[in-house]
Scaffold this motif. Structure first.
Motif, mmCIF file in Angstrom:
data_model
loop_
_atom_site.group_PDB
_atom_site.id
_atom_site.type_symbol
_atom_site.label_atom_id
_atom_site.label_comp_id
_atom_site.label_asym_id
_atom_site.label_seq_id
_atom_site.Cartn_x
_atom_site.Cartn_y
_atom_site.Cartn_z
ATOM 1 N N ARG A 26 0.819 -1.224 0.000
ATOM 2 C CA ARG A 26 0.000 0.000 0.000
ATOM 3 C C ARG A 26 0.843 1.260 0.000
ATOM 4 O O ARG A 26 0.418 2.303 -0.500
ATOM 5 C CB ARG A 26 -0.940 0.002 1.208
ATOM 6 N N ASN A 27 2.042 1.194 0.562
ATOM 7 C CA ASN A 27 2.887 2.382 0.671
ATOM 8 C C ASN A 27 4.073 2.372 -0.299
ATOM 9 O O ASN A 27 4.939 3.247 -0.210
ATOM 10 C CB ASN A 27 3.390 2.518 2.113
ATOM 11 N N SER A 28 4.098 1.383 -1.197
ATOM 12 C CA SER A 28 5.161 1.303 -2.227
ATOM 13 C C SER A 28 6.556 1.366 -1.612
ATOM 14 O O SER A 28 7.436 2.096 -2.085
ATOM 15 C CB SER A 28 4.991 2.420 -3.256
ATOM 16 N N ILE A 29 6.753 0.617 -0.521
ATOM 17 C CA ILE A 29 8.064 0.576 0.124
ATOM 18 C C ILE A 29 8.981 -0.342 -0.679
ATOM 19 O O ILE A 29 8.649 -1.519 -0.886
ATOM 20 C CB ILE A 29 7.945 0.077 1.583
ATOM 21 N N PRO A 30 10.124 0.155 -1.159
ATOM 22 C CA PRO A 30 11.034 -0.710 -1.928
ATOM 23 C C PRO A 30 11.702 -1.743 -1.029
ATOM 24 O O PRO A 30 12.167 -1.416 0.069
ATOM 25 C CB PRO A 30 12.062 0.278 -2.493
ATOM 26 N N ILE A 31 11.732 -2.989 -1.480
ATOM 27 C CA ILE A 31 12.302 -4.062 -0.661
ATOM 28 C C ILE A 31 13.288 -4.885 -1.477
ATOM 29 O O ILE A 31 13.318 -4.839 -2.705
ATOM 30 C CB ILE A 31 11.197 -4.994 -0.104
ATOM 31 N N LYS A 32 14.102 -5.645 -0.750
ATOM 32 C CA LYS A 32 14.982 -6.633 -1.379
ATOM 33 C C LYS A 32 15.044 -7.849 -0.456
ATOM 34 O O LYS A 32 15.134 -7.711 0.767
ATOM 35 C CB LYS A 32 16.377 -6.057 -1.623
ATOM 36 N N PHE A 33 14.969 -9.022 -1.054
ATOM 37 C CA PHE A 33 14.968 -10.255 -0.265
ATOM 38 C C PHE A 33 16.404 -10.675 0.028
ATOM 39 O O PHE A 33 17.191 -10.925 -0.889
ATOM 40 C CB PHE A 33 14.230 -11.360 -1.009
ATOM 41 N N THR A 34 16.754 -10.704 1.319
ATOM 42 C CA THR A 34 18.124 -11.035 1.710
ATOM 43 C C THR A 34 18.192 -12.118 2.774
ATOM 44 O O THR A 34 19.277 -12.492 3.214
ATOM 45 C CB THR A 34 18.843 -9.786 2.249
ATOM 46 N N SER A 35 17.050 -12.635 3.226
ATOM 47 C CA SER A 35 17.045 -13.585 4.337
ATOM 48 C C SER A 35 15.841 -14.515 4.222
ATOM 49 O O SER A 35 14.886 -14.232 3.485
ATOM 50 C CB SER A 35 17.004 -12.826 5.672
ATOM 51 N N ASN A 36 15.890 -15.604 4.956
ATOM 52 C CA ASN A 36 14.716 -16.482 5.057
ATOM 53 C C ASN A 36 14.043 -16.338 6.420
ATOM 54 O O ASN A 36 13.168 -17.120 6.778
ATOM 55 C CB ASN A 36 15.116 -17.941 4.818
ATOM 56 N N ARG A 37 14.456 -15.328 7.196
ATOM 57 C CA ARG A 37 13.878 -15.043 8.512
ATOM 58 C C ARG A 37 12.989 -13.797 8.424
ATOM 59 O O ARG A 37 13.082 -13.013 7.477
ATOM 60 C CB ARG A 37 14.996 -14.801 9.537
ATOM 61 N N GLU A 38 12.152 -13.613 9.432
ATOM 62 C CA GLU A 38 11.293 -12.428 9.450
ATOM 63 C C GLU A 38 12.081 -11.246 10.032
ATOM 64 O O GLU A 38 11.969 -10.913 11.212
ATOM 65 C CB GLU A 38 10.021 -12.664 10.269
ATOM 66 N N ILE A 39 12.883 -10.607 9.195
ATOM 67 C CA ILE A 39 13.737 -9.509 9.660
ATOM 68 C C ILE A 39 13.054 -8.150 9.566
ATOM 69 O O ILE A 39 13.573 -7.160 10.098
ATOM 70 C CB ILE A 39 15.075 -9.476 8.884
ATOM 71 N N THR A 40 11.904 -8.088 8.902
ATOM 72 C CA THR A 40 11.105 -6.864 8.874
ATOM 73 C C THR A 40 9.723 -7.176 9.427
ATOM 74 O O THR A 40 9.045 -8.096 8.963
ATOM 75 C CB THR A 40 10.996 -6.304 7.443
ATOM 76 N N THR A 41 9.309 -6.409 10.423
ATOM 77 C CA THR A 41 8.048 -6.667 11.128
ATOM 78 C C THR A 41 6.962 -5.694 10.666
ATOM 79 O O THR A 41 7.254 -4.643 10.085
ATOM 80 C CB THR A 41 8.233 -6.508 12.646
ATOM 81 N N PRO A 42 5.699 -6.025 10.943
ATOM 82 C CA PRO A 42 4.612 -5.091 10.609
ATOM 83 C C PRO A 42 4.796 -3.722 11.256
ATOM 84 O O PRO A 42 4.572 -2.692 10.611
ATOM 85 C CB PRO A 42 3.363 -5.803 11.148
ATOM 86 N N THR A 43 5.219 -3.695 12.521
ATOM 87 C CA THR A 43 5.403 -2.410 13.209
ATOM 88 C C THR A 43 6.510 -1.596 12.547
ATOM 89 O O THR A 43 6.371 -0.382 12.354
ATOM 90 C CB THR A 43 5.735 -2.635 14.697
ATOM 91 N N GLY A 44 7.610 -2.248 12.208
ATOM 92 C CA GLY A 44 8.703 -1.539 11.538
ATOM 93 C C GLY A 44 8.241 -0.926 10.228
ATOM 94 O O GLY A 44 8.529 0.244 9.928
#
Length: 352
Positions: free
Chosen positions: A158-176
């Protein structure tokens, strides 16, 4: 103008963001006091894969609560209106994402770890307010992600936040993600030199599980055209702006419209309002252009003091040194020349 840059190359969470701002000297005791009736807060120094960072922790009873009740609780806190607005907006972002994930109306949504949602949204607001960043530009790198919770993915989309996949863990949370969506001016890499702060996450990974925040000042180039000032006035303006703390100033002769001869005054500064006012006061110019500086390359240098002897007296001179050479500070040479009635060249010879 202050500027904050967030490096989220190891992901982002509420505690990482808050820890980084506390490491930048946001007032933790104020945050702790304002949230004392909600959670028991602490901050400690940790090391993540060799990187020293601040770990922000909150102790509270785990329970689900309705979004509308949490929103009401923020409104009742003894904090500024600006902090309330930002904290409520962050909380609403989380509630919208949970509403979509569970197919419920927002006023019916229950937030898991409800107290944590209040703590993170209010703490980040108080930290930004304390660092005087509420109305300043905040830039952010592309956000590293791994496993994505449905709410996190919804906020990112919804906010068009640019991302890149670098892990198989949940390193980015909903709150963040919710916090970033409400505070970031633009997602782009910025070469900013300033004070660095590091906030630690919960995980121990191969790469440091930290978020880096850099607090610095945005440099701009001010310029204005002058065609009705004498050289003496322009010389005085140059001297004044340097005395007031400008990073640099120069004047270029120009031919203006209708063949009028004039001058282009340029000032490099991180305080555009202050120096625009000085230009208007001193020259009578009707306008000052503000040009952004996207990059500035600097040579690593250091200042070294040396002592010279003149008669039976000793004087100190600052020397600017870099890998390309050295140069004595002009003002020191001039001061000593005047004091001892020596020529500029004579004082320079003393340095050889």
């Amino acid at each position: 103008m202050k500027m904050l840059y967030l490096d989220c190359s190891s992901g982002v969470s509420g505690d990482m963001l808050i820890g980084a701002l506390i490491d930048l000297e946001a007032d933790f005791e104020n945050i702790k006091e304002k949230l004392s009736g909600i959670a028991d807060l602490s901050v400690r120094n940790v090391k993540k894969a060799g990187v020293n960072a601040k770990k922000f922790d909150a102790k509270f009873k785990l329970r689900k609560r309705k979004y509308v009740d949490l929103d009401r609780e923020i409104q009742e806190l003894n904090i500024s209106e600006d902090s309330k607005i930002l904290a409520r907006n962050i909380l609403r972002e989380l509630a919208l994402a949970e509403s979509k994930a569970h197919g419920e109306k927002i006023n019916k949504v229950h937030l898991h770890d409800a107290i944590d949602c209040i703590v993170d949204s209010v703490a980040i607001s108080l930290a930004l307010e304390d660092l005087e960043l509420m109305n300043e530009k905040i830039y952010c790198s592309a956000v590293s992600v791994g496993e994505l919770a449905p709410a996190t993915l919804d906020i990112i989309r919804r906010n068009s936040i640019p991302i890149k996949f670098t892990s198989n863990r949940e390193i980015t949370t909903p709150t963040g993600a919710a916090i970033l969506s409400n505070i970031v001016t633009e997602f782009k890499d910025v070469n900013l030199i300033g004070k660095e702060g590091y906030g630690a996450g919960e995980m121990d990974l191969e790469r440091p599980n930290v978020l880096k925040a850099i607090l610095g000042n945005e440099m701009v180039l001010l310029e204005t055209n002058i065609d009705d000032c004498t050289p003496e006035i322009i010389s005085y303006v140059m001297e004044r702006v340097m005395d007031e703390g400008a990073l640099d100033v120069h004047v270029v002769p120009v031919m203006m419209k209708k063949g009028r001869l004039g001058h282009l005054i340029r000032i490099l500064t991180d305080s555009p309002e202050k120096f625009s006012r000085i230009l208007m006061e001193e020259t009578g110019t009707l306008g000052v252009r503000v040009l952004p500086i996207t990059h500035r390359f600097e040579v690593d240098r250091e200042i070294e003091e040396v002592t010279i002897k003149i008669g039976n007296k000793r004087e100190r001179i600052r020397i600017k040194k870099s890998k390309h050479g050295s140069k004595p500070e002009f003002e020191d040479i001039r001061r000593i020349s005047k004091k001892y009635k020596k020529t500029y060249r004579e004082i320079l010879e003393k340095l050889k």
